[in-house]
Design a protein around this motif. Structure first.
Motif, mmCIF file in Angstrom:
data_model
loop_
_atom_site.group_PDB
_atom_site.id
_atom_site.type_symbol
_atom_site.label_atom_id
_atom_site.label_comp_id
_atom_site.label_asym_id
_atom_site.label_seq_id
_atom_site.Cartn_x
_atom_site.Cartn_y
_atom_site.Cartn_z
ATOM 1 N N VAL A 165 0.809 -0.840 0.269
ATOM 2 C CA VAL A 165 -0.203 0.153 0.111
ATOM 3 C C VAL A 165 0.845 1.579 0.268
ATOM 4 O O VAL A 165 1.993 1.146 0.063
ATOM 5 N N THR A 167 1.540 4.965 1.559
ATOM 6 C CA THR A 167 1.688 6.350 1.978
ATOM 7 C C THR A 167 0.136 7.206 2.030
ATOM 8 O O THR A 167 0.258 7.577 0.312
ATOM 9 N N SER A 168 0.251 7.773 2.359
ATOM 10 C CA SER A 168 -0.870 9.231 1.891
ATOM 11 C C SER A 168 -0.074 10.071 1.864
ATOM 12 O O SER A 168 -0.072 10.678 0.835
ATOM 13 N N THR A 212 -8.484 1.375 1.656
ATOM 14 C CA THR A 212 -7.931 0.724 2.734
ATOM 15 C C THR A 212 -7.985 0.238 4.175
ATOM 16 O O THR A 212 -8.174 -0.720 4.808
ATOM 17 N N TYR A 213 -8.622 1.929 4.242
ATOM 18 C CA TYR A 213 -9.300 1.686 5.782
ATOM 19 C C TYR A 213 -10.544 0.690 5.871
ATOM 20 O O TYR A 213 -11.098 -0.179 6.628
ATOM 21 N N SER A 308 -0.688 3.788 7.941
ATOM 22 C CA SER A 308 0.287 2.124 6.475
ATOM 23 C C SER A 308 0.731 1.241 7.250
ATOM 24 O O SER A 308 0.927 -0.086 6.397
ATOM 25 N N GLU A 309 1.882 1.957 7.579
ATOM 26 C CA GLU A 309 2.750 0.832 8.074
ATOM 27 C C GLU A 309 2.751 -0.927 9.279
ATOM 28 O O GLU A 309 3.498 -1.636 9.941
ATOM 29 N N ASN A 488 -7.214 9.622 1.576
ATOM 30 C CA ASN A 488 -7.455 9.368 2.277
ATOM 31 C C ASN A 488 -8.504 10.229 3.889
ATOM 32 O O ASN A 488 -8.348 9.895 4.307
#
Length: 504
Positions: A165, A167-168, A212-213, A308-309, A488
């Protein structure tokens, strides 16, 4: 006492594992039960576990028939439809590495994702931006895979790459985050530590399929226990969500803080007889919003912190309520700390929130960027980049990103603290605070807010004067039609700073 939480152990990691098989194993025992209900004006599109599992495994077969082999990366450029989770789980089932991306990305942003991850295939819907590359598989072809024979679950080392994925990018260029198949095991600690999730639950998530949430909290987690996931159809307005909660007997409801704020604007009461509580993540939840939700529904709003991590690892829960404004407490089985340059700091002292490298939900690393990965480690700890404080009772308070912390006259100021105060000001709908450069070597705190009309600056200044120390008070109040948000939904403070940057 040092700021370290280390209670309980995470779930064991099996020797051979497949994430998709794990997520769908409970549902396989109840094939006729609804796994997913997509709630729209025209009715409900229901997917039983039998239908879902067949679609996922057929998709895995189809992807392998494209000539892909386990370990190949597959970029998902799909819209807010059920195609997204089916493709993601289908790739995982076959041992491929899905790379889910937001449909809101532009072609140049997608080109960056492609350059970083070098996918062997791209699954692309016609209305989603994607560079015109030959290896694209169109939506009709992807959907045809669902009718193929089931793929054999590709089992192997649980620590092997599972998915990637991005990151924002709120603090710079988005990074590709590689996760292992065992990352799903890290989410089990959320079931009691945040959700209070059971197989009988009906979880409504307000987010899009391709966030992803939503993919984790709204779909994979309920499916892991054999519960039912409810997703609002694309285009559903926030004001329609209370009706869906009641009509479809949602027992849990998850959304980002901004959605809760919108839902609460239409009235003081929300009738939700089956609802036990709400779940908030994605950005910091204002204490005022949590209180308003409790007043409107008679249920608590439980916040969680993750990134994300790493899956969320600090949260409130039905069994562990926390005080106003706190993030929560580390979930049992997590190992979390607040670090300074020399290691864990005393409780009550500001530092960087960190999670131990043994957490199964922690990333493998930034894909193709080992130096960037190493830079985020301090010994055995992964540095989140967020500042916080751990109290004596184990509760964590969030202060903001390291690079969002403001400096006012030599004092460090958390933007979150100032935003919490201003969010309670009459007329303010949403607010973001950052320090801005007004001339060379001169920075001041600025509050950017949305409201039906610009508010009186003297009134805003008077409101904060009794609630914040002088050095924490904004010097500028700027009305905007809307705040800049990333794909996001997170506020882009960097964009606010850039618009006010002093000319060179």
């Amino acid at each position: 006492m040092l700021s370290v939480f280390n209670e309980g152990t995470p779930p064991p990691v099996p020797a051979s594992f497949n994430m998709a098989a794990y997520v769908l194993s409970a549902g396989a025992r109840t094939p006729g039960k609804p796994a997913l209900e997509v709630l729209g004006d025209a009715g409900t599109d229901q997917w039983t576990y039998r239908r879902l599992i067949a679609a996922v495994r057929g998709t895995g077969t189809g992807l392998l028939r494209l000539g892909l082999v386990p370990g190949d990366r597959v970029l998902l450029r799909l819209g807010n439809t059920v195609d997204f989770p089916v493709a993601c789980l289908g790739a995982l089932a076959a041992g491929l590495v899905p790379v889910p991306t937001s449909a809101a990305l532009t072609e140049p942003e997608v080109a960056h994702c492609i350059a970083v991850t070098t996918p062997r295939a791209i699954l692309c819907a016609p209305d989603v931006a994607c560079p015109p590359l030959a290896e694209r598989t169109d939506l009709a072809t992807l959907r045809s895979f669902r009718d193929l024979p089931p793929v054999a679950w590709h089992r192997g080392d649980p620590h092997r790459p599972g998915y990637i994925v991005f990151t924002s990018g709120t603090s710079g260029v988005p990074r590709a985050v590689g996760h292992a198949h065992r990352a799903i095991l890290g989410r089990r600690m959320m079931f009691d530590g945040w959700y209070g999730l059971t197989p009988q639950d009906r979880m409504l998530h307000a987010g899009a399929f391709n966030w992803t949430y939503t993919l984790g909290t709204g779909l994979m987690d309920p499916w892991t226990l054999g519960a039912t996931a409810l997703i609002a159809a694309p285009g559903t307005a926030a004001r329609a969500l209370p009706g869906l909660i009641a009509q479809h007997k949602a027992s849990l409801f998850a959304a980002a803080p901004g959605v809760f704020r919108q839902m609460l604007q239409d009235g003081p009461a929300i009738a939700a007889p089956a609802l036990r509580h709400g779940l908030s993540a994605g950005e910091k939840l204002p204490a005022r919003t949590a209180r308003a939700w409790a007043d409107a529904t008679g249920t608590p709003l439980l916040e969680a912190y993750g990134m994300s991590e790493c899956s969320t690892f600090i949260s409130a829960s039905p069994a562990r309520h926390v005080c106003d404004g706190a993030l929560g407490i580390p979930q049992p089985g997590r190992r979390v700390a607040v670090l300074g340059p020399e290691g864990p700091v005393p409780r009550g002292t500001e530092g960087t929130i960190a999670v131990h490298q043994s957490d199964p939900g922690l990333m493998l690393g930034y894909y193709g960027a080992p130096e960037a990965t190493a830079a985020r480690m301090q010994g055995d700890w992964f540095l989140t980049g967020d500042q916080g404080i751990m109290q004596d009772d184990g509760q964590f308070f969030y202060l903001g990103r390291n690079d969002d912390m403001m400096n006012a006259g030599g004092y460090r100021v958390s933007p979150v603290e100032v935003e919490d105060v201003l969010s309670g000001c009459p007329g303010v709908r949403s607010v973001a605070v950052t320090d801005v450069e007004i001339k060379d070597d001169t920075r001041v705190i600025a509050a950017f807010y949305t409201a039906d009309a610009p508010l009186d600056e003297k009134g805003l200044a008077a409101y904060v004067s009794d609630r914040l120390a002088r050095y924490k008070q904004p010097r500028l109040y700027i009305h905007l039609p809307e705040l800049p948000l990333g794909a996001n939904g997170k506020i882009l403070r960097r964009a606010l700073r850039d618009r006010m940057k002093a000319p060179q």
